[in-house]
Design a protein around this motif. Structure first.
Motif, PDB file in Angstrom:
ATOM      1  N   MET A   1       0.541  -1.457  -0.274  1.00  0.00           N
ATOM      2  CA  MET A   1      -0.396  -0.317  -0.484  1.00  0.00           C
ATOM      3  C   MET A   1       0.984   1.058   0.104  1.00  0.00           C
ATOM      4  N   ARG A  28      -4.495  -3.448  -5.428  1.00  0.00           N
ATOM      5  CA  ARG A  28      -3.873  -3.923  -3.961  1.00  0.00           C
ATOM      6  C   ARG A  28      -2.926  -3.383  -4.051  1.00  0.00           C
ATOM      7  N   VAL A  32      -6.059  -2.344  -0.518  1.00  0.00           N
ATOM      8  CA  VAL A  32      -5.196  -3.938  -0.007  1.00  0.00           C
ATOM      9  C   VAL A  32      -5.770  -5.160  -1.248  1.00  0.00           C
ATOM     10  N   ARG A  71     -13.991  -7.847   0.131  1.00  0.00           N
ATOM     11  CA  ARG A  71     -12.639  -8.140   0.773  1.00  0.00           C
ATOM     12  C   ARG A  71     -13.131  -9.626   2.094  1.00  0.00           C
ATOM     13  N   ASP A  79      -4.383 -10.710   6.408  1.00  0.00           N
ATOM     14  CA  ASP A  79      -3.287  -8.715   6.105  1.00  0.00           C
ATOM     15  C   ASP A  79      -3.253  -9.191   7.443  1.00  0.00           C
ATOM     16  N   HIS A  81      -1.669  -6.075   8.759  1.00  0.00           N
ATOM     17  CA  HIS A  81      -2.006  -3.977   8.477  1.00  0.00           C
ATOM     18  C   HIS A  81      -3.428  -3.894   8.327  1.00  0.00           C
ATOM     19  N   GLU A  82      -4.165  -3.600   9.084  1.00  0.00           N
ATOM     20  CA  GLU A  82      -5.547  -2.956   9.469  1.00  0.00           C
ATOM     21  C   GLU A  82      -6.169  -1.118   9.591  1.00  0.00           C
ATOM     22  N   THR A 115     -11.189  -2.446   6.485  1.00  0.00           N
ATOM     23  CA  THR A 115     -10.613  -3.646   6.120  1.00  0.00           C
ATOM     24  C   THR A 115      -9.996  -4.754   6.437  1.00  0.00           C
ATOM     25  N   THR A 133      -8.198   7.467   3.520  1.00  0.00           N
ATOM     26  CA  THR A 133      -6.966   6.196   4.623  1.00  0.00           C
ATOM     27  C   THR A 133      -6.784   6.121   5.299  1.00  0.00           C
TER      28      THR A 133
END
Length: 321
Positions: A1, A28, A32, A71, A79, A81-82, A115, A133
């Motif tokens: 990202m 992506r 994500v 998602r 993943d 990372h959130e 996410t 984001t």
């Protein structure tokens, strides 16, 4: 990202393609991983993403044609990372689904989603979606507060949501030229406005009776006022409010966040803000961590890296303070 927690303000990046496989990779890269499917009846495909950063806030303009983006639980679970995101429809229509809700957004409307949990976008026509984001840890919403407001429509041109929407559009149209520390403050303050809007929209503890709700608010205020005390914890909080620790934990069970986790999250957030504040540039990382209730520097550093993806020292360097 593109977004990295603690990143300095960055230049704009643009990705455009007429191939769907390249489009999936572009999404992506800038956001994500999603399970994506185009509308086979539309003929020629096209898509573009323009992204820029304001410290740890990424602002993006996404344009394409009719498609569904999901998602899935497996993608969310894989993943580490959130992120918390806002999707604002500027052209076409969008249907967002998350946490058991489904909302239709038209021009100017926006909605919050996360996410770290499954969600889906069904985007129709020649659409444009503006996406904002933040790292999930940078936005002061509990799990319950977030889950109560995801996939809820906000009108982007009227009332308080209109004020927030106007600010978001301004950041996308012309990302401000700021010092690294100034960019961090702007990203934080806009995130706080989003959190306030979310909390005002929906009361996640509406099921609690009035006395319990009042007690919970008093405990939240107590935690905020005593974050610097290294002895702050379930035992001291329960004692101060004349309840048992079991009652305290039961009260927090409905919020989706334990007492200890809330204390840790708020302390880390106070430290993060001071690390990016030029006025604290002469304060050592040790001084800042101890000021907010972390007596053990290695433990603080591990917690900070786990939450924000960088060591406290690296975060401070990237923030320019």
């Amino acid at each position: 990202m593109v977004l990295a927690a603690g990143s300095a303000p960055g230049g704009t990046t643009v990705r455009a393609t007429r191939r769907f496989d390249e489009w999936r990779d572009a999404i992506r890269h800038d956001f994500v991983a999603l399970d994506m499917a185009p509308d086979r009846g539309i003929g020629a495909f096209s898509g573009s993403v323009r992204s820029a950063t304001v410290a740890h806030l990424q602002v993006s303009e996404v344009r394409s044609v009719t498609q569904v983006c999901r998602r899935t639980p497996s993608l969310a679970g894989a993943d580490s990372h959130e992120f918390l995101q806002i999707g604002m429809v500027s052209r076409g229509t969008g249907v967002l689904e998350q946490d058991g809700r489904r909302t239709l957004l038209s021009q100017g409307d926006f909605a919050v989603y996360e996410t770290g949990r499954p969600f889906a976008w069904n985007l129709g026509g020649a659409w444009e979606l503006d996406v904002f984001t933040w790292p999930r840890a940078a936005v002061g919403l509990s799990t319950a507060e977030s889950a109560a407001v995801t996939a809820v429509r906000f009108a982007g041109r009227q009332g308080f949501s209109g004020i927030v929407g106007g600010m978001l559009r301004g950041l996308l149209t012309a990302p401000p030229r700021l010092s690294p520390a100034g960019a961090v403050r702007v990203a934080d303050e806009v995130g706080e406005l989003v959190a306030t809007l979310a909390i005002e929209q929906s009361d996640p503890w509406a099921v609690a009776d009035a006395p319990q709700l009042a007690l919970l608010h008093r405990i939240h205020d107590h935690i905020d006022a005593h974050l610097a005390d290294p002895e702050l914890g379930p035992v001291s909080i329960a004692r101060a409010h004349f309840v048992s620790t079991r009652q305290l934990h039961r009260l927090f069970a409905g919020t989706g966040e334990t007492v200890t986790r809330r204390i840790r999250r708020l302390r880390l957030e106070r430290c993060r803000r001071e690390l990016s504040d030029r006025r604290r540039a002469t304060d050592s990382v040790t001084d800042i961590s101890r000021r907010w209730g972390f007596p053990d520097l290695p433990g603080f550093s591990r917690a900070f890296r786990s939450t924000y993806g960088l060591s406290p020292t690296d975060y401070r360097a990237r923030s320019g303070s």
